[in-house]
Design an enzyme around this catalytic site. Structure first.
Site, mmCIF file in Angstrom:
data_model
loop_
_atom_site.group_PDB
_atom_site.id
_atom_site.type_symbol
_atom_site.label_atom_id
_atom_site.label_comp_id
_atom_site.label_asym_id
_atom_site.label_seq_id
_atom_site.Cartn_x
_atom_site.Cartn_y
_atom_site.Cartn_z
ATOM 1 N N CYS A 1 -11.153 -2.796 -9.631
ATOM 2 C CA CYS A 1 -9.767 -2.697 -9.337
ATOM 3 C C CYS A 1 -9.589 -1.866 -7.879
ATOM 4 C CB CYS A 1 -8.967 -1.711 -10.453
ATOM 5 S SG CYS A 1 -9.850 -0.293 -11.157
ATOM 6 N N ARG A 2 -10.576 -1.169 -7.528
ATOM 7 C CA ARG A 2 -10.328 -0.632 -6.023
ATOM 8 C C ARG A 2 -10.189 -1.587 -4.969
ATOM 9 N NH1 ARG A 2 -10.975 4.323 -3.419
ATOM 10 N NH2 ARG A 2 -11.499 4.110 -1.006
ATOM 11 N N GLY B 1 -7.139 13.513 6.017
ATOM 12 C CA GLY B 1 -8.367 14.228 5.315
ATOM 13 C C GLY B 1 -8.018 14.759 4.162
ATOM 14 N N ASP B 2 -6.627 14.463 3.471
ATOM 15 C CA ASP B 2 -6.331 14.968 2.032
ATOM 16 C C ASP B 2 -5.621 13.832 1.399
ATOM 17 O OD1 ASP B 2 -6.165 16.647 0.295
ATOM 18 O OD2 ASP B 2 -4.677 18.029 1.330
ATOM 19 N N HIS C 1 -10.619 5.140 -9.392
ATOM 20 C CA HIS C 1 -12.335 5.189 -9.488
ATOM 21 C C HIS C 1 -12.801 5.534 -7.767
ATOM 22 C CE1 HIS C 1 -11.325 2.188 -12.723
ATOM 23 N NE2 HIS C 1 -11.694 3.079 -13.177
ATOM 24 N N ASP D 1 -0.113 4.950 0.680
ATOM 25 C CA ASP D 1 -0.181 6.139 1.731
ATOM 26 C C ASP D 1 -0.341 5.610 3.013
ATOM 27 O OD1 ASP D 1 -0.520 8.202 -0.058
ATOM 28 O OD2 ASP D 1 -2.505 7.487 -0.427
ATOM 29 N N CYS E 1 -5.911 2.465 -8.593
ATOM 30 C CA CYS E 1 -7.296 2.435 -8.998
ATOM 31 C C CYS E 1 -7.821 3.924 -8.840
ATOM 32 C CB CYS E 1 -8.259 1.564 -8.091
ATOM 33 S SG CYS E 1 -10.000 1.993 -8.193
ATOM 34 N N THR F 1 -2.246 1.036 -5.050
ATOM 35 C CA THR F 1 -2.993 2.382 -4.345
ATOM 36 C C THR F 1 -4.397 2.624 -4.788
ATOM 37 O OG1 THR F 1 -2.459 4.414 -3.570
ATOM 38 C CG2 THR F 1 -1.582 3.688 -5.668
ATOM 39 N N ASN F 2 -5.137 3.056 -3.770
ATOM 40 C CA ASN F 2 -6.598 3.440 -4.283
ATOM 41 C C ASN F 2 -6.285 5.104 -4.277
ATOM 42 O OD1 ASN F 2 -7.759 1.042 -4.357
ATOM 43 N ND2 ASN F 2 -8.702 1.223 -2.169
ATOM 44 N N ASP G 1 0.882 -1.125 -0.045
ATOM 45 C CA ASP G 1 -0.152 0.126 0.049
ATOM 46 C C ASP G 1 0.801 1.210 0.075
ATOM 47 O OD1 ASP G 1 -2.320 1.814 0.347
ATOM 48 O OD2 ASP G 1 -1.782 1.674 2.517
HETATM 49 ZN ZN LIG Z 1 -10.983 0.928 -9.898
#
Ligand SMILES: [Zn+2]
Length: 181
Positions: free
Chosen positions: A106-107, A24-25, A98, A15, A96, A57-58, A13
């Site tokens: 993919c998320r 929050g950002d 989305h 972050d 991802c 990573t999302n 992962d």
């Molecule tokens: Zn996705």
């Protein structure tokens, strides 16, 4: 982990694992990317144990319109440069873009980014690989992707049940885990 045999791929992962999570950002610009000190210190140990490093990573900031895919790619080019300077080459970064709830495949925790990785690196040995993350969603992704899972961070009353259900290994930090390899 068996210290006498090389492990295969470390799925990371981003972050909260590689760079400091912004509260929050999102990391939308290079200036907002701050690498975690414990991750940099873990690099030599991780490199000695794993032969491949892949980031999953999302980044729904893209779908939210807070930044563009090009912005994220620029951040990732910078990330690669910074990690290279510390001796780590990333084999791939999957993103991802989305929205949560958009129903994409993919998320995380959906396994789409793992399927992409297997297309690009068909020789990945999942049983000798590891998914590391700081959220229950990362752990569920690992489960869905057929990977052993490492949770790093704090286990709290809020996440305890889910971590117990989906994490194979739990450590306060990736550095502390790496020191056991
Ligand atoms: Zn996705």
């Amino acid at each position: 982990m068996n210290r006498h045999r090389q492990l295969d791929t470390l799925f990371l992962d981003r972050d909260g694992v590689i760079n400091v999570q912004l509260v929050g950002d999102y990391v939308k610009r290079v200036e907002e990317l701050e690498l975690r000190e414990d991750f940099l210190m873990a690099i030599p140990l991780l490199r000695a144990a794993f032969r491949r490093f892949i980031v999953v990573t999302n980044q729904q900031c893209i779908a939210k319109g807070l930044c563009t895919r090009a912005d994220v790619d620029t951040v990732h080019a910078h990330l690669r440069e910074q990690l290279s300077a510390h001796g780590l080459t990333l084999d791939a970064i999957y993103v991802c873009p989305h929205l949560a709830g958009a129903g994409c495949h993919c998320r995380k925790p959906e396994p789409g980014m793992m399927e992409q990785a297997l297309t690009d690196f068909p020789d990945i040995d999942r049983a000798r690989s590891l998914m590391v993350g700081d959220s229950a969603s990362d752990m569920r992704f690992g489960r869905n992707a057929g990977l052993p899972t490492l949770f790093i961070g704090k286990v709290t009353d809020d996440n305890r049940a889910e971590i117990a259900a989906c994490a194979d290994i739990v450590f306060p930090s990736l550095l502390q885990f790496a020191q056991t390899l």
